[in-house]
Design an enzyme around this catalytic site. Structure first.
Site, short mmCIF file in Angstrom:
data_model
loop_
_atom_site.label_atom_id
_atom_site.label_comp_id
_atom_site.label_asym_id
_atom_site.label_seq_id
_atom_site.Cartn_x
_atom_site.Cartn_y
_atom_site.Cartn_z
N ILE A 146 0.83 -1.21 0.00
CA ILE A 146 0.00 0.00 0.00
C ILE A 146 0.86 1.26 0.00
O ILE A 146 0.48 2.28 -0.60
CB ILE A 146 -1.02 0.00 1.17
CG1 ILE A 146 -2.14 0.99 0.89
CG2 ILE A 146 -0.38 0.30 2.50
CD1 ILE A 146 -2.93 0.73 -0.38
N SER A 151 12.21 1.11 7.11
CA SER A 151 11.94 -0.08 6.33
C SER A 151 13.00 -1.13 6.61
O SER A 151 14.20 -0.84 6.59
CB SER A 151 11.92 0.27 4.84
OG SER A 151 11.88 -0.90 4.06
N ARG A 152 12.53 -2.35 6.83
CA ARG A 152 13.47 -3.45 7.06
C ARG A 152 13.99 -3.99 5.74
O ARG A 152 14.92 -4.76 5.69
CB ARG A 152 12.78 -4.56 7.84
CG ARG A 152 12.09 -4.06 9.11
CD ARG A 152 11.05 -5.04 9.61
NE ARG A 152 10.14 -5.46 8.54
CZ ARG A 152 9.26 -6.43 8.66
NH1 ARG A 152 9.16 -7.09 9.78
NH2 ARG A 152 8.47 -6.74 7.65
N LYS A 173 -5.59 1.89 7.74
CA LYS A 173 -6.64 1.12 8.38
C LYS A 173 -6.20 -0.33 8.54
O LYS A 173 -5.38 -0.78 7.75
CB LYS A 173 -7.96 1.20 7.60
CG LYS A 173 -7.89 0.96 6.11
CD LYS A 173 -7.57 -0.33 5.46
CE LYS A 173 -8.07 -1.65 5.88
NZ LYS A 173 -7.83 -2.71 4.85
N ASP A 199 -9.93 -7.69 6.80
CA ASP A 199 -9.00 -6.65 6.31
C ASP A 199 -9.63 -5.89 5.14
O ASP A 199 -9.73 -4.66 5.19
CB ASP A 199 -7.64 -7.25 5.94
CG ASP A 199 -6.70 -6.18 5.41
OD1 ASP A 199 -6.08 -5.47 6.21
OD2 ASP A 199 -6.61 -6.02 4.17
#
Ligand code: NAP
Length: 311
Positions: free
Chosen positions: A17, A39-40, A93, A171
């Site tokens: 997203i 960010s990993r 969300k 979701d």
């Protein structure tokens, strides 16, 4: 658009997203500039990246706003750290893995005097505002939500969505509930549910919900991730003044079968517009109503075990 300098913003969690919607929406908005990521997996080329939210908060006091785009479970700790550090926070969300998390974050934002924007992107779909206005003075007799898609197409390899706290079919289903809670003039409450759990998964693959409300309204929803024939994201409302249908996730509005002209900036540009407005006016926007319906479904729902699901 504004003449003032763009506000530096950081994105936390660079997944589907963030790449599909948040990064393009920020790039197109003069009020924000993407100043860093957490960010990993490396983040965004040319943008400073941090391993953890704590590292970002310590190193970049010049970044007043964070947009949290990771799954719900790890989001609470990141949001708490950011708000406690006096930063404005935008939440993807659902706003929490539990309802209590949302109340806690809301209280923390108020205590710190910063903005918390708990977003519901589907509420910004082009047909939603017009649907809300059309329904305002009408007597509603029936509401039906059909929200079906292929989980393999829309959530490939997303293990978190099948783990407790990942919501499963809720979701996407919560997007429908976010529209329902936005357009109805009087709130409904959940009165019954059946939740279909694959025997090898912790979250449901399908759910049937019933709601109670004013005037004995007949209200129900069906969410299903086993739809292989395209997507169905529709809400139909029967009223004393005719039938309203929101289709394509709220992007199109039909009254008695006739397409209505609707327009808007698009869901994510609208969310960033609203975030800027909330920061400017020192407000928050936190509505847990869609998440309350989901929590009630997990509390009240009958659990039905169905065949295992393999990606
Ligand atoms: P995703 O593709 O799995 O990406 C989530 C990203 O969050 C990961 O790539 C990872 O980014 C980061 N992350 C941090 N902690 C994580 C953890 N414990 N487990 C997994 N990822 C973690 O998920 P998504 O589809 O972008 O969804 C993220 C949120 O956006 C969800 O709440 C979802 O409901 C919402 N959303 C998704 C869509 C959609 O179409 N996919 C639409 C609207 C809203 P790094 O590698 O950068 O750390």
């Amino acid at each position: 658009m504004t003449d003032t300098a763009a506000m530096p913003i950081a994105i936390v969690g660079v997944g589907k997203i963030a790449r599909d919607q948040h990064i393009p929406a920020i790039a197109a908005d003069d009020r924000f500039t993407l100043a860093a990521t957490v960010s990993r997996s490396g983040g965004v080329e040319g943008v400073e990246n941090f391993e953890t939210v704590e590292d970002l908060l310590a190193a970049r006091p010049d970044i007043p706003a964070l947009s949290l785009c990771m799954p719900p479970l790890p989001r609470f700790a990141a949001a708490t750290a950011a708000l406690a550090a006096g930063r404005h926070v935008m939440l993807e969300k659902p706003p929490g893995a539990t309802v209590a998390e949302v109340f806690k974050l809301d209280r923390l934002a108020r205590a710190r005097g910063v903005t918390l924007h708990a977003t519901w992107h589907s509420r910004c779909a082009d047909g939603v505002a017009a649907a809300r206005a059309w329904l305002r003075d009408r007597q509603i007799t029936r509401l039906r939500i059909d929200w079906r898609e292929d989980v393999r197409k829309w959530h490939p390899g997303q293990d978190w969505i099948w783990q407790a706290g990942g919501l499963g079919v809720f979701d996407p289903g919560i997007n429908a509930l976010s529209i329902m809670t936005e357009i109805l003039p009087h709130p409904l409450h959940l009165s019954g549910a059946e939740l279909h759990f694959p025997e090898n998964r912790e979250t449901p693959i399908a759910a049937d919900l019933r709601f109670a409300g004013p005037g004995g309204i007949d209200a129900s929803a069906g969410f299903d991730w086993r739809e292989e024939d395209g997507e169905v994201w529709e809400i139909t409302v029967d009223t004393d003044g005719g039938e309203l249908r929101l289709v394509d996730g709220g992007a199109r509005l039909l009254i008695d079968g006739t397409e209505q002209p609707v327009e808007g900036p698009g869901e994510y540009p609208a969310l960033y517009h609203r975030f800027a407005e909330l920061i400017e006016t020192a407000q928050s926007d936190v509505d847990p109503a869609p998440l309350v319906h989901v929590a009630d479904a997990f509390m009240l729902g009958r659990r039905i075990v169905v065949e295992p699901f393999h990606d």
